[in-house]
Design a protein around this motif. Structure first.
Motif, mmCIF file in Angstrom:
data_model
loop_
_atom_site.group_PDB
_atom_site.id
_atom_site.type_symbol
_atom_site.label_atom_id
_atom_site.label_comp_id
_atom_site.label_asym_id
_atom_site.label_seq_id
_atom_site.Cartn_x
_atom_site.Cartn_y
_atom_site.Cartn_z
ATOM 1 N N SER A 158 1.034 -1.178 -0.038
ATOM 2 C CA SER A 158 -0.158 0.012 0.077
ATOM 3 C C SER A 158 0.841 1.319 0.071
ATOM 4 O O SER A 158 0.446 2.355 -0.669
ATOM 5 N N LEU A 232 -10.826 11.325 7.089
ATOM 6 C CA LEU A 232 -10.127 11.210 5.458
ATOM 7 C C LEU A 232 -10.403 12.582 5.026
ATOM 8 O O LEU A 232 -9.357 13.030 4.275
ATOM 9 N N ALA A 244 -4.017 4.315 3.423
ATOM 10 C CA ALA A 244 -4.762 2.882 3.502
ATOM 11 C C ALA A 244 -5.659 3.107 4.605
ATOM 12 O O ALA A 244 -5.652 3.966 5.642
ATOM 13 N N VAL A 245 -6.728 2.350 4.639
ATOM 14 C CA VAL A 245 -7.806 2.102 5.805
ATOM 15 C C VAL A 245 -7.616 0.656 5.841
ATOM 16 O O VAL A 245 -7.854 -0.122 5.160
ATOM 17 N N THR A 267 -12.977 4.465 1.083
ATOM 18 C CA THR A 267 -11.686 4.421 0.424
ATOM 19 C C THR A 267 -11.722 4.614 -0.928
ATOM 20 O O THR A 267 -10.890 5.174 -1.637
ATOM 21 N N SER A 268 -12.978 4.229 -1.685
ATOM 22 C CA SER A 268 -12.894 4.588 -3.102
ATOM 23 C C SER A 268 -13.267 5.763 -3.347
ATOM 24 O O SER A 268 -12.447 6.446 -4.130
ATOM 25 N N HIS A 270 -12.017 8.200 -1.640
ATOM 26 C CA HIS A 270 -10.628 8.978 -1.281
ATOM 27 C C HIS A 270 -9.504 8.419 -1.917
ATOM 28 O O HIS A 270 -8.328 8.817 -1.423
ATOM 29 N N ALA A 272 -8.000 5.717 -1.446
ATOM 30 C CA ALA A 272 -7.218 5.095 -0.427
ATOM 31 C C ALA A 272 -7.190 3.364 -0.582
ATOM 32 O O ALA A 272 -8.149 2.736 -1.019
ATOM 33 N N TRP A 273 -6.156 2.841 -0.459
ATOM 34 C CA TRP A 273 -5.985 1.544 -0.234
ATOM 35 C C TRP A 273 -6.960 0.748 0.797
ATOM 36 O O TRP A 273 -7.012 1.182 2.016
ATOM 37 N N MET A 274 -7.786 -0.252 0.315
ATOM 38 C CA MET A 274 -8.597 -0.821 1.576
ATOM 39 C C MET A 274 -7.834 -2.315 1.844
ATOM 40 O O MET A 274 -8.036 -3.176 1.030
#
Length: 496
Positions: A158, A232, A244-245, A267-268, A270, A272-274
């Protein structure tokens, strides 16, 4: 000394020696009456420290006799129904058979020319797990030593994926942004009930503990997604990057499962990696009745699974899986003596190309043997049994005026504490609960875990043994209450 090497000339010695060892363990399992003898460090340490390792016993039978005194007699036996401590499961026999086979053959799962079929079996099990999760055709992964390593591996991927995206975006804007400037701005979000390995991984990845934003939990000990959304937004506003979250599917203390669909949406939004830490809850992947508790996990970019928790496998057996196999390249290094680039071009399947480890045991064989013997539904039904037991256990504790229980379990963990009647100081209640756990362990009659909730001392049942009954739970509660009451009685007498 060559007579101790395992080869074609010593096969009979191997058979006799291992059989004797198996018989000793089998006899121990059959006659174990308590999960622990109650021996103390001060009693056992001098015995072990007094052994002269430079003077071998030579006879395997004599070594086994000694092993009885230094290990087998006093080991903590997870198969006992009153072991209710940590996330340790009793193991299934097909997996133990697999352990015996993999130890003797001793394949190393780093390169194809050291493992052959082992490589393909591990890859097949990764594909099977990814399919159970729902990660899609582009998924891949690798077995690891445990949940901490799996979480570290996922966050490494990530981190480097976030750096790649941010640096590429800067180039598109006509400026060069070095990685050294990106790293201090990366942030990881996870619930305050998540595993400590998230913060530890951030530190080892050079981001620091402060890079992890701890998100409060709701009354059910699940990540509060309304606060996550605000955090976020604050991250972006402050010129930082949400790397990441980390959602948890089965927290260590409460077994709670974070709201995976909502976390996936955030996460989508922003970019960010989930990551989903399903080290504990992964058994739901094979549950015939409760798979829906993991709905939303299919949206993850990476997932941790610990087969040695809720798949009833011997330690170690874990894996990290990713939605996009290309992201595994962030951990790839080509060494000329081991896995030169030409091997990848020739499509030779070297697992070291994906792994943090180099030499690595064929732990996948244990799960393979289990599935080929019991099937996925068979494994899942065992996990369902302990979840049913936890629900019954909650009813028992909730109805018992001697105890208070924190939250109804989603999986198989119960967090509770002894609460005396009358006006007793809070610090004494904490001490009584801590004493009860220690005294119970010292007695060897049962093993329970402990934790803190909002600063107060609590006790914990981690139920992973289908052989445990509600009668066991009731008996252990009585023992805990007795130890706590005795401590409080003595403390109040001394105070007066």
């Amino acid at each position: 000394m060559r007579s101790h090497l395992l080869n074609e000339t010593t096969a009979d010695i191997y058979r006799r020696t291992v059989t004797e060892g198996v018989e000793r363990v089998a006899a121990k399992l059959a006659t174990t009456e308590r999960p622990h003898t109650g021996i103390s460090v001060d009693e056992l340490a001098p015995v072990i420290n007094g052994i002269d390792l430079d003077r071998p016993l030579e006879d395997p039978a004599a070594v086994l006799d000694e092993l009885e005194d230094v290990y087998l007699r006093d080991a903590v036996y997870f198969h006992h129904p009153r072991y209710l401590g940590h996330l340790n499961c009793p193991v299934v026999i097909p997996a133990v058979l697999g352990e015996a086979v993999l130890s003797a053959v001793n394949s190393s799962l780093d390169t194809w020319d050291q493992s052959i079929g082992g490589t393909l079996i591990e890859r097949r099990l990764i594909d099977w797990t990814a399919q159970r999760i729902g990660l899609g055709e582009g998924a891949d992964g690798v077995f690891t030593s445990g949940g901490s390593q799996s979480n570290f591996h996922a966050l490494l991927l990530s981190r480097d994926e976030a750096c790649r995206i941010v640096m590429k975006q800067a180039l598109n804007e006509g400026r060069e942004l070095p990685k050294s400037e990106v790293l201090p701005k990366l942030r990881i979000f996870t619930s305050e009930a998540s595993h400590f390995s998230v913060k530890k991984s951030a530190a080892m990845l050079g981001l620091g503990y402060e890079a992890v934003i701890s998100v409060p939990v709701d009354r059910n000990r699940r990540m509060d997604t309304a606060i996550l959304a605000l955090e976020l937004e604050n991250c972006r506003r402050d010129g930082l990057f949400p790397m990441a979250v980390v959602a948890t599917a089965g927290t260590t203390d409460f077994g709670s499962i974070d709201p995976l669909p909502e976390i996936a949406r955030l996460t989508s939004e922003h970019s960010a990696w989930m990551h989903v830490d399903a080290a504990y809850g992964c058994g739901l992947l094979v549950s015939p009745t409760r798979r829906q508790l993991l709905d939303g996990i299919e949206n993850a970019d990476s997932v941790t699974v610990d087969y040695h928790k809720s798949f009833f496998q011997p330690v170690s057996s874990s894996a990290v899986l990713v939605r996009d196999r290309d992201t595994l390249k962030h951990a790839t290094y080509h060494a000329d003596y081991l896995n030169p680039r030409r091997m990848a071009e020739e499509r030779i399947p070297n697992q070291v190309d994906k792994s943090i480890q180099t030499t690595r045991r064929f732990d996948a064989l244990k799960l393979w043997m289990t599935l080929r013997t019991m099937g996925a539904d068979g494994l899942g039904s065992l996990f369902d049994e302990v979840i049913d037991l936890a629900a019954a256990g909650w009813d028992i504790i909730d109805a018992d005026p001697r105890f208070e229980v924190v939250v109804k379990p989603q999986i198989s963990t119960l967090v509770f504490r002894y609460v005396p009647g009358g006006d007793v100081r809070k610090d004494l209640v904490d001490e009584a609960n801590l004493h009860a756990r220690k005294a119970l362990f010292a007695s060897g009659e049962a093993v329970v875990a402990g934790t803190k909730v909002d600063g107060d001392q609590y006790l914990k049942f981690t139920l992973l043994n289908p052989q445990t009954t509600t009668a066991d739970i009731t008996a252990v509660l009585d023992l805990l209450a007795s130890h706590a009451e005795q401590y409080l009685g003595e403390s109040l007498v001394h105070a007066s």
